[in-house]
Design a protein around this motif. Sequence first.
Motif, PDB file in Angstrom:
ATOM      1  N   LYS A 189     -19.670 -29.854  13.973  1.00 32.74           N
ATOM      2  CA  LYS A 189     -19.114 -31.214  13.826  1.00 32.74           C
ATOM      3  C   LYS A 189     -18.160 -31.285  12.629  1.00 32.74           C
ATOM      4  CE  LYS A 189     -21.199 -33.318  17.221  1.00 32.74           C
ATOM      5  NZ  LYS A 189     -20.882 -32.145  18.070  1.00 32.74           N
ATOM      6  N   ILE A 190     -17.672 -30.142  12.182  1.00 36.87           N
ATOM      7  CA  ILE A 190     -16.867 -30.124  10.961  1.00 36.87           C
ATOM      8  C   ILE A 190     -15.597 -30.980  11.078  1.00 36.87           C
ATOM      9  CG2 ILE A 190     -15.778 -27.895  11.596  1.00 36.87           C
ATOM     10  CD1 ILE A 190     -16.594 -28.742   8.020  1.00 36.87           C
ATOM     11  N   ARG A 191     -14.950 -30.945  12.248  1.00 34.56           N
ATOM     12  CA  ARG A 191     -13.719 -31.737  12.389  1.00 34.56           C
ATOM     13  C   ARG A 191     -14.036 -33.228  12.396  1.00 34.56           C
ATOM     14  NH1 ARG A 191     -10.855 -29.221  17.591  1.00 34.56           N
ATOM     15  NH2 ARG A 191     -10.945 -27.042  16.996  1.00 34.56           N
ATOM     16  N   GLU A 192     -15.083 -33.604  13.140  1.00 35.60           N
ATOM     17  CA  GLU A 192     -15.474 -35.014  13.203  1.00 35.60           C
ATOM     18  C   GLU A 192     -15.898 -35.505  11.823  1.00 35.60           C
ATOM     19  OE1 GLU A 192     -16.339 -32.649  15.182  1.00 35.60           O
ATOM     20  OE2 GLU A 192     -15.948 -33.264  17.255  1.00 35.60           O
ATOM     21  N   ASP A 193     -16.736 -34.705  11.154  1.00 32.71           N
ATOM     22  CA  ASP A 193     -17.239 -35.118   9.843  1.00 32.71           C
ATOM     23  C   ASP A 193     -16.108 -35.295   8.832  1.00 32.71           C
ATOM     24  OD1 ASP A 193     -19.689 -34.957  10.974  1.00 32.71           O
ATOM     25  OD2 ASP A 193     -20.334 -33.118   9.945  1.00 32.71           O
ATOM     26  N   SER A 194     -15.073 -34.480   8.965  1.00 40.98           N
ATOM     27  CA  SER A 194     -13.955 -34.572   8.018  1.00 40.98           C
ATOM     28  C   SER A 194     -12.835 -35.466   8.562  1.00 40.98           C
ATOM     29  CB  SER A 194     -13.403 -33.180   7.728  1.00 40.98           C
ATOM     30  OG  SER A 194     -14.429 -32.255   7.509  1.00 40.98           O
ATOM     31  N   GLU A 195     -13.090 -36.099   9.720  1.00 39.59           N
ATOM     32  CA  GLU A 195     -12.109 -36.997  10.363  1.00 39.59           C
ATOM     33  C   GLU A 195     -10.758 -36.317  10.549  1.00 39.59           C
ATOM     34  OE1 GLU A 195     -12.131 -40.714   8.261  1.00 39.59           O
ATOM     35  OE2 GLU A 195     -14.290 -40.948   8.529  1.00 39.59           O
ATOM     36  N   ASP A 270     -18.718 -23.147  11.420  1.00 32.89           N
ATOM     37  CA  ASP A 270     -17.929 -24.289  10.951  1.00 32.89           C
ATOM     38  C   ASP A 270     -16.495 -23.854  10.641  1.00 32.89           C
ATOM     39  OD1 ASP A 270     -19.842 -26.276  11.147  1.00 32.89           O
ATOM     40  OD2 ASP A 270     -20.584 -25.994   9.103  1.00 32.89           O
ATOM     41  N   PHE A 271     -16.373 -22.700  10.006  1.00 37.03           N
ATOM     42  CA  PHE A 271     -15.019 -22.262   9.647  1.00 37.03           C
ATOM     43  C   PHE A 271     -14.198 -21.930  10.897  1.00 37.03           C
ATOM     44  CE2 PHE A 271     -11.835 -19.209   7.966  1.00 37.03           C
ATOM     45  CZ  PHE A 271     -11.138 -20.144   7.216  1.00 37.03           C
ATOM     46  N   LEU A 272     -14.835 -21.305  11.864  1.00 39.67           N
ATOM     47  CA  LEU A 272     -14.152 -20.994  13.125  1.00 39.67           C
ATOM     48  C   LEU A 272     -13.677 -22.281  13.805  1.00 39.67           C
ATOM     49  CD1 LEU A 272     -13.284 -19.364  15.583  1.00 39.67           C
ATOM     50  CD2 LEU A 272     -15.672 -18.979  16.153  1.00 39.67           C
ATOM     51  N   ARG A 273     -14.570 -23.264  13.856  1.00 44.53           N
ATOM     52  CA  ARG A 273     -14.216 -24.550  14.456  1.00 44.53           C
ATOM     53  C   ARG A 273     -13.033 -25.185  13.705  1.00 44.53           C
ATOM     54  NH1 ARG A 273     -13.871 -27.444  18.889  1.00 44.53           N
ATOM     55  NH2 ARG A 273     -14.187 -29.662  18.563  1.00 44.53           N
ATOM     56  N   LEU A 274     -13.068 -25.052  12.386  1.00 46.06           N
ATOM     57  CA  LEU A 274     -12.018 -25.668  11.568  1.00 46.06           C
ATOM     58  C   LEU A 274     -10.664 -24.999  11.807  1.00 46.06           C
ATOM     59  CD1 LEU A 274     -11.555 -27.823   9.304  1.00 46.06           C
ATOM     60  CD2 LEU A 274     -11.783 -25.949   7.672  1.00 46.06           C
ATOM     61  N   TYR A 275     -10.577 -23.668  11.632  1.00 46.20           N
ATOM     62  CA  TYR A 275      -9.242 -23.073  11.709  1.00 46.20           C
ATOM     63  C   TYR A 275      -8.720 -22.986  13.133  1.00 46.20           C
ATOM     64  CZ  TYR A 275     -11.043 -18.316  12.813  1.00 46.20           C
ATOM     65  OH  TYR A 275     -11.643 -17.233  13.392  1.00 46.20           O
ATOM     66  N   SER A 276      -9.635 -22.950  14.102  1.00 44.25           N
ATOM     67  CA  SER A 276      -9.147 -22.848  15.493  1.00 44.25           C
ATOM     68  C   SER A 276      -8.438 -24.129  15.933  1.00 44.25           C
ATOM     69  CB  SER A 276     -10.294 -22.501  16.447  1.00 44.25           C
ATOM     70  OG  SER A 276     -11.255 -23.526  16.434  1.00 44.25           O
ATOM     71  N   GLY A 277      -8.632 -25.228  15.203  1.00 46.24           N
ATOM     72  CA  GLY A 277      -7.940 -26.473  15.559  1.00 46.24           C
ATOM     73  C   GLY A 277      -6.789 -26.797  14.626  1.00 46.24           C
ATOM     74  N   ALA A 278      -6.476 -25.885  13.712  1.00 41.32           N
ATOM     75  CA  ALA A 278      -5.455 -26.193  12.703  1.00 41.32           C
ATOM     76  C   ALA A 278      -4.040 -26.010  13.258  1.00 41.32           C
ATOM     77  CB  ALA A 278      -5.648 -25.287  11.492  1.00 41.32           C
ATOM     78  N   LYS A 279      -3.124 -26.754  12.707  1.00 36.31           N
ATOM     79  CA  LYS A 279      -1.704 -26.573  13.040  1.00 36.31           C
ATOM     80  C   LYS A 279      -1.186 -25.308  12.376  1.00 36.31           C
ATOM     81  CE  LYS A 279       2.564 -28.042  14.067  1.00 36.31           C
ATOM     82  NZ  LYS A 279       3.041 -27.988  15.446  1.00 36.31           N
ATOM     83  N   LEU A 280      -1.781 -25.012  11.230  1.00 34.43           N
ATOM     84  CA  LEU A 280      -1.280 -23.918  10.393  1.00 34.43           C
ATOM     85  C   LEU A 280      -2.398 -23.442   9.478  1.00 34.43           C
ATOM     86  CD1 LEU A 280       1.049 -22.447   8.801  1.00 34.43           C
ATOM     87  CD2 LEU A 280       1.363 -24.573   7.557  1.00 34.43           C
ATOM     88  N   VAL A 281      -2.465 -22.127   9.260  1.00 33.28           N
ATOM     89  CA  VAL A 281      -3.434 -21.570   8.306  1.00 33.28           C
ATOM     90  C   VAL A 281      -2.650 -20.870   7.195  1.00 33.28           C
ATOM     91  CG1 VAL A 281      -5.257 -19.835   8.005  1.00 33.28           C
ATOM     92  CG2 VAL A 281      -5.275 -21.323  10.012  1.00 33.28           C
ATOM     93  N   LEU A 282      -3.064 -21.092   5.958  1.00 35.33           N
ATOM     94  CA  LEU A 282      -2.465 -20.377   4.819  1.00 35.33           C
ATOM     95  C   LEU A 282      -3.590 -19.605   4.154  1.00 35.33           C
ATOM     96  CD1 LEU A 282      -1.268 -23.718   4.405  1.00 35.33           C
ATOM     97  CD2 LEU A 282       0.500 -22.160   3.613  1.00 35.33           C
ATOM     98  N   THR A 283      -3.382 -18.314   3.883  1.00 37.61           N
ATOM     99  CA  THR A 283      -4.514 -17.513   3.416  1.00 37.61           C
ATOM    100  C   THR A 283      -4.064 -16.279   2.640  1.00 37.61           C
ATOM    101  OG1 THR A 283      -6.586 -16.486   4.157  1.00 37.61           O
ATOM    102  CG2 THR A 283      -4.653 -16.024   5.488  1.00 37.61           C
TER     103      THR A 283
END
Length: 364
Positions: A189-195, A270-283
């Motif tokens: 629920k990381i995306r939902e929790d962080s809106e 959680d991290f997989l869920r987060l970056y898989s929905g990102a427009k862009l990743v910087l790392t």
Amino acid sequence: MLKILNIVGARPNFMKIAPIVREMRRRENEFQPLIVHTGQHYDAAMSDSFFTDLDIPKPDFYLEVGSASHAVQTARIMTAFEPVVLEQKPDWVLVVGDVNSTIACALVCAKLGIKVAHVEAGLRSRDRSMPEEINRILTDAISDLLLTTSQDADENLKTEGVAAEKIRFVGNVMIDSLFYNLKKAEESKIREDSELNEKDYAVLTLHRPSNVDEREVLAGLLDALSAIGEKLPVIFPVHPRTKARIEEFGFSELIENSNIKLIEPLGYLDFLRLYSGAKLVLTDSGAIQEETTALGIPCLTLRENTQRPITIEMGTNILVGTNPGKIKEAAFEILESDSRKDTKIPPLWDGRAAERICDCLSEA
Ligand code: UD1
């Protein structure tokens, strides 16, 4: 029956060992896998949560080495690991990646005449100021079986004089973990929790000593990142090393006043869920360059070099270095374009590398 000691130490090891140990346990007539955790990473967020998320069995041996200088940490791992090897007499010790635990355990075995298999062999950044580059070169020089993720790694090893019969191109075991867990990560629920809405945010990770330990470099990076933050939120799960430097250099307020959102380090799912929905990743991570390529997510690598050139040649990775102007320019270009460039998943990044690794061990 082959008795294998599988070594893990730091965060990027866990997603590599999980599919290998799962495959060894499935082939119970062929393998007796044991897990040694050196304790290089020990925080719940840097270690325990990965065992839970990735279903890794509890380690059979925990060496509790903790943080220290490179020399002390490496020496502690060697000292604590040697009696385990002597007692267990494994057929193989399997090490992954390029962290201090990798070289420390490989070196113990080389001196005792125990065979070492190195997963993710042959990667080279050609930057010897990186501790990981030293670990990679030395581990490969003393391993008996070199298991590679891409063919450029095979070429690197041959150029360094490694006999071709020791090298096996098996593919990328980290992508085994990625594909295996994609569905499960949807429950996070990381995306939902962080809106956060899909493709409406960027994800940032930063922990290389060369990026975070020097005030000027970190200041430049934060300058570029806060400019990117004016276009979309930049979610930043922060590594303990980086968190300490931000506080030490007095950058906390700058971050609070920007759209860079600091959060605790995340677990694997959680991290997989987060970056898989990102427009862009910087790392500046190595692993994330590969994971974004496998999922087709644009990735800007904040380093001057990479040991994973295939992610640039075939994948979504762009090497932008640490110059703030260049970072902003590359990021804005991605944010303004709707279409992804035509990218491909590299050969044998297919979710079956662990099977091939086990086949190689059986046949070796
Ligand atoms: C190590 C690896 C690096 C990998 C990274 C992933 C080496 C040489 N480097 O670097 O390749 O990309 O892990 O995270 O092995 N700390 C904690 N809690 C922990 C672990 C570390 O607070 O659980 C803090 C300590 O203050 C420590 C610092 O982080 O001094 C650095 O940890 P360390 O494992 O030495 O190196 P990393 O920078 O994490």
